[in-house]
Write a protein that holds these residues in place. Structure first.
Motif, PDB file in Angstrom:
ATOM      1  N   ASP A 111      -5.759   6.022   4.889  1.00 22.65           N
ATOM      2  CA  ASP A 111      -4.714   6.476   5.809  1.00 22.65           C
ATOM      3  C   ASP A 111      -5.254   7.641   6.624  1.00 22.65           C
ATOM      4  OD1 ASP A 111      -3.665   9.224   4.769  1.00 22.65           O
ATOM      5  OD2 ASP A 111      -3.715   7.986   2.960  1.00 22.65           O
TER       6      ASP A 111
ATOM      7  N   ALA B  60       0.827  -1.209   0.000  1.00 25.02           N
ATOM      8  CA  ALA B  60       0.000   0.000   0.000  1.00 25.02           C
ATOM      9  C   ALA B  60       0.858   1.255   0.000  1.00 25.02           C
ATOM     10  CB  ALA B  60      -0.922  -0.004   1.219  1.00 25.02           C
TER      11      ALA B  60
ATOM     12  N   TYR C 264      -0.829   1.038  -4.807  1.00 24.98           N
ATOM     13  CA  TYR C 264       0.076  -0.043  -4.385  1.00 24.98           C
ATOM     14  C   TYR C 264       1.345   0.055  -5.223  1.00 24.98           C
ATOM     15  CZ  TYR C 264      -4.214  -1.806  -2.353  1.00 24.98           C
ATOM     16  OH  TYR C 264      -5.372  -1.917  -1.627  1.00 24.98           O
TER      17      TYR C 264
ATOM     18  N   ARG D 110      -9.162   1.395  -5.967  1.00 22.95           N
ATOM     19  CA  ARG D 110      -9.036   0.681  -4.697  1.00 22.95           C
ATOM     20  C   ARG D 110      -7.701   1.024  -4.059  1.00 22.95           C
ATOM     21  NH1 ARG D 110      -6.030  -4.276  -4.957  1.00 22.95           N
ATOM     22  NH2 ARG D 110      -5.268  -4.747  -7.057  1.00 22.95           N
TER      23      ARG D 110
ATOM     24  N   GLU E 229      -5.733   1.566   0.216  1.00 21.24           N
ATOM     25  CA  GLU E 229      -5.886   1.474   1.661  1.00 21.24           C
ATOM     26  C   GLU E 229      -6.063   2.877   2.238  1.00 21.24           C
ATOM     27  OE1 GLU E 229      -6.033  -1.609   2.852  1.00 21.24           O
ATOM     28  OE2 GLU E 229      -5.631  -2.263   0.789  1.00 21.24           O
TER      29      GLU E 229
ATOM     30  N   SER F  23       2.311   1.759   5.448  1.00 19.06           N
ATOM     31  CA  SER F  23       1.482   1.183   6.510  1.00 19.06           C
ATOM     32  C   SER F  23       1.628  -0.328   6.590  1.00 19.06           C
ATOM     33  CB  SER F  23       0.012   1.548   6.282  1.00 19.06           C
ATOM     34  OG  SER F  23      -0.440   1.061   5.024  1.00 19.06           O
ATOM     35  N   GLU F  24       2.273  -0.932   5.587  1.00 16.32           N
ATOM     36  CA  GLU F  24       2.451  -2.380   5.546  1.00 16.32           C
ATOM     37  C   GLU F  24       3.931  -2.719   5.495  1.00 16.32           C
ATOM     38  OE1 GLU F  24      -1.575  -3.736   3.173  1.00 16.32           O
ATOM     39  OE2 GLU F  24       0.154  -3.100   1.965  1.00 16.32           O
TER      40      GLU F  24
END
Length: 429
Positions: A168, A18, A32, A164, A166, A359-360
């Protein structure tokens, strides 16, 4: 040869990670971004980790390199650079690098970016096998923590409708007030005391205003501005004059060594680069013309940690400063950066890192920033452990993608929101 150190397997795992909607001179980050995780396994059971870009060209070159490495010792790192890795020169020549912010890609640059992940993985495996941290394999640390700078971006509040991605909690940052708010949040969360703004997004006067706002909000703290070559020489000189009293350095205001030399000659503001000096062959002209005063090394660009130390030694010989550049990366790369940075005596500027924006991760524990610094691990190897469940999840995302996100393309991502967007012709202003 110590058979315990023989490579018996190499695992390559491409992932999609992400990424927030961060703006730059090319466009905007995709939801991504592709990365490649390299695992080098020895007969003795040590597994070393490496990380680099995950775009198709990098992955295709990594596969034959993985095959070549099996049966060799992880200590035979020099041999990696002698392996014949075929690259389609015609296809690579003229293409932009991942993100388009390093200038024109070449076959040699591509090779080095792939080799960097294997070199780091081999050093990590050596360290694990011998019970030594990577910095000990590089000669030992000269500092027990490494300072990093807050990396500020103009940013949308979310990816465009229909894309699409993620969520934040950073919010939008599209004006000086938004940039200052973002800087305060980064300082509160991670303790950063120096700040770099990614520019080249808005007209120069708007970005000058943002830097002045930062100077007012954080008096006396180091500030940097990086428009990724978006400005002409006259514009660069004008901005340098307006920010001369607040900038630690101005990074790649204009493209190419000749133009950078003009700006350096006409300005008292130090110039930094990760665009006109990214290979050893580019050093001579830039240093002899005094075009840059700080080189931002990047072990992915330069072929690994040992070449990073070699670059730092050359910079020291010429009286040129050195620090570290960052592109979107995970914790394996941050651990590698920290290990090599700990061994460089002439590292006098805080390093860049995108890591707070990610974040990942594929590690069991995220690497922590405390007071803007990362502690130098004394654990064997890089001092990090792979989270195999998370690695598998991020690989599934890559495997299920239809191919559109497997190549980083900030201009294509921008066209989702602005259909008429084209990669800007530089200089833009």
């Amino acid at each position: 040869m110590n058979r315990e150190l023989t490579v018996v397997d190499v695992r390559l795992t491409p992932v999609l990670v992400a990424d927030p909607p961060l703006l730059n001179a090319q466009g905007v980050h995709q939801p991504y971004t592709p990365r490649l995780i390299v695992e080098v396994v020895t007969a003795g059971g040590a597994t070393g980790l490496g990380e680099t870009y995950g775009d198709t060209d990098y992955l295709e070159l990594a596969r034959p390199l993985a095959e070549h490495l099996v049966g060799r010792s992880v200590t035979d790192v020099n041999a990696l650079f002698g392996l014949g890795l075929d690259v389609d020169e015609d296809r690579v020549r003229g293409a932009l690098d991942a993100g388009g912010l390093r200038g024109v890609r070449s076959a040699d640059k591509l090779r080095l970016s792939v080799l960097s992940a294997f070199e780091v993985a081999c050093l990590d495996a050596q360290g694990r096998a011998l019970g030594l941290p990577v910095h000990a394999l590089l000669g030992g640390r000269v500092r027990d923590s490494v300072e990093y700078s807050a990396y500020l971006f103009y940013k949308w509040g979310a990816h465009p409708d229909g894309v699409r991605g993620e969520p934040d909690d950073w919010g939008a940052a599209l004006d000086p007030a938004g940039i200052v708010a973002q800087a305060r949040l980064l300082a509160e969360r991670y303790g950063f005391t120096s700040f770099k703004l990614k520019g080249g997004v808005f007209p120069p006067e708007q970005e000058v205003a943002a830097v002045h706002a930062l100077a007012e909000a954080f008096p006396g703290q180091p500030l940097r501005l990086d428009p990724n070559g978006a400005w002409s020489v006259p514009t660069s000189l004008k901005v340098a004059a307006e920010l001369a009293d607040v900038l630690e350095y101005l990074e790649d205001p204009t493209l190419g060594t000749p133009a950078m030399a003009e700006v350096a000659a006409g300005s008292g503001v130090p110039l930094a680069t990760n665009m006109c000096v990214t290979t050893f062959g580019e050093i001579r002209e830039a240093f002899l013309r005094d075009a840059v005063q700080v080189v931002l090394s990047d072990h992915h660009y330069w072929g690994g940690l040992r070449n990073t130390r070699h670059l730092a030694a050359i910079c020291a010989a010429f009286g040129v400063g050195v620090s570290m550049h960052s592109n979107t990366h995970l914790g394996i790369s941050l651990a590698a950066m920290t290990q090599v940075a700990a061994t460089v005596p002439n590292l006098h500027h805080a390093c860049d890192s995108h890591y707070p924006w990610q974040s990942e991760d594929v590690l069991t524990e995220r690497i922590e920033f405390r007071d803007g610094r990362v502690a130098v691990s004394e654990q064997p190897g890089l001092g990090v452990e792979l989270d195999r469940e998370e690695l598998a999840r991020l690989h599934r995302r890559w495997a299920e993608d239809d191919g559109r996100l497997r190549e980083r393309d900030d201009a294509a991502a921008m066209r989702v929101a602005e259909p008429g967007w084209r990669t800007p012709v530089m200089p833009r202003w």
